[in-house]
Design an enzyme around this catalytic site. Structure first.
Site, PDB file in Angstrom:
ATOM      1  N   GLU A  59       0.839  -1.203   0.000  1.00 12.86           N
ATOM      2  CA  GLU A  59       0.000   0.000   0.000  1.00 12.86           C
ATOM      3  C   GLU A  59       0.875   1.255   0.000  1.00 12.86           C
ATOM      4  OE1 GLU A  59       0.125  -2.545   2.004  1.00 12.86           O
ATOM      5  OE2 GLU A  59      -1.689  -2.822   3.187  1.00 12.86           O
ATOM      6  N   GLY A 305      13.292 -38.987   0.440  1.00 18.43           N
ATOM      7  CA  GLY A 305      12.837 -40.107  -0.350  1.00 18.43           C
ATOM      8  C   GLY A 305      11.426 -40.558   0.035  1.00 18.43           C
TER       9      GLY A 305
END
Ligand code: AOF
Ligand code: ZN
Length: 377
Positions: A59, A305
């Site tokens: 903003e 894994g």
């Protein structure tokens, strides 16, 4: 609440704010992705976005570029509720009020407990017309990692795997090079650039010896997070080298880890973080996620894994999947599945991908989506 219409001028302007916000993708953590558009007499007069911690909020970035006379009486669109607290930067609500903005259109509330509706209240109390919920769904999607991080106190977890058509990530002898082609592997480097940190389980760390870097032009490497309960992985691993160009590397180790290895790793500039281990001598994943959140990691990618991925699914802490599927059949009941762990008992309890995206990457297929569990939406 907000405007009910799905499309219209407010939605179009919020879409523009979201487009601005996206310019910060992969660079704003631990802060959210925020973009802002300012409109005066039906015309876009300024735009701004948040570039990262310590930088201007969206903003303010948009207001700053604007002639104060034009800002007065304008409409401001922002995908996240303006903050009302002093953090690294002063409150946006103050800047909005000082500028004399008349109306503020907001995508979603800021889940940060220091804001959480208070920014909206303050603006309304000062007489600003505030509409909340413009493109609410899109605004939520954009910051879903940040919302998870704030609400659950852990990073948003994406898992990536590359499997054969029959769901294996390695053959029965452990060979995994390469299941997918070059293009798919380059795609992984692009994904790494969008995450704050990246991790692999101990087995994969030892078997594949990955460097876990991004290696794309203009990319930056995520922090490497390694799990090595006893610190008994070989010290000549690529990820342990401590090279100057390497990204930060955090190694989670148990209290009983090898003290000599700890000293060697620290001497190379790597950080060893002591964590609880469970009964089976494995690092407590929730403790790791909590520690990562404390260190500002909003988006974590887990690259296997199968056991680590499986444990995460078992605990229902996978938020997103990137699954590469190669048109190869490996076969073999002893070959390594993409997702190990316990798995579910009945199909009705499966994890499912929602908001799916499927595309081909050269010879492989990439399936991505957010995860829902069991009967969840
Ligand atoms: C906004 N606009 O562009 C952003 C907001 O330490 P700071 O000052 O950067 O504040 C960080 C917090 O501010 C962050 O956790 C979130 O609540 C909010 N982020 N708010 O109005 C912005 N980036
Ligand atoms: Zn702010």
């Amino acid at each position: 609440m907000g405007s009910a219409a799905e499309s219209g001028p407010h939605q179009e302007l919020m879409a523009l704010a979201i487009e601005e916000a996206e310019k910060g993708l992969g660079r704003t953590s631990p802060n959210p992705l925020v973009g802002s558009v300012i409109v005066r007499d039906g015309e876009v007069v300024s735009k701004g976005y948040h570039r990262g911690p310590g930088e201007l909020h969206a903003e303010v970035a948009a207001l700053e570029k604007l002639d104060p006379e034009v800002a007065k009486g304008s409409d401001l669109y922002v995908n996240l509720e303006p903050c009302c607290h002093h953090g690294r930067t002063p409150p946006c609500t103050d800047a909005i009020l000082e500028a004399g903005v008349s109306r503020v259109f907001i995508g979603i509330e800021d889940p940060n407990p220091r804001v959480s509706g208070e920014g909206i209240e303050q603006l309304r109390a000062a007489g600003v017309d505030v509409v909340v919920g413009v493109l609410e769904e899109e605004s939520y999607r954009l910051n879903r990692a940040y919302v998870t991080y704030m609400n659950k106190g852990r990073p948003w977890v994406g898992v990536k795997w590359a499997m054969s058509l029959d769901g294996k990530i390695a053959t029965r002898s452990g060979d995994s090079q390469w299941i997918t082609d070059d293009a798919a592997r380059r795609e992984v480097h692009r994904l790494r650039d969008l995450y704050d940190a990246i991790t692999v389980g101990t087995g994969t760390l030892r078997a594949d010896n990955p460097r876990l870097t991004s290696r794309i032009e203009g990319g930056r490497d995520p922090t490497r997070v390694l799990l090595d309960a006893r610190l008994d992985a070989p010290l000549d691993l690529g990820a342990y080298s401590g090279d100057d160009e390497d990204p930060p590397t955090w190694i989670f180790a148990g209290p009983g880890a090898d003290p000599e290895a700890r000293e060697v790793l620290k001497g190379r500039g790597l950080e060893v973080i002591e964590t609880d281990v469970g009964d089976e001598g494995r690092i407590d994943l929730r403790a790791v996620l909590g520690a990562l959140a404390d260190r500002g990691i909003v988006r974590l990618m887990v690259e296997g894994g199968g056991e680590l991925t499986g444990s995460l699914f078992d605990e229902r802490i996978v938020d997103h999947v990137h699954a590469f599927v190669s048109p190869k059949v490996i076969g073999g009941r002893e070959a390594v599945p993409a997702v190990g762990g316990m798995g579910v008992e009945s199909v009705a309890d499966s994890a499912r991908l929602v908001e799916r995206r499927v595309r081909t990457v050269d010879n492989d297929v990439l399936i991505e989506g957010d995860v829902a569990y069991g009967t969840e939406e």
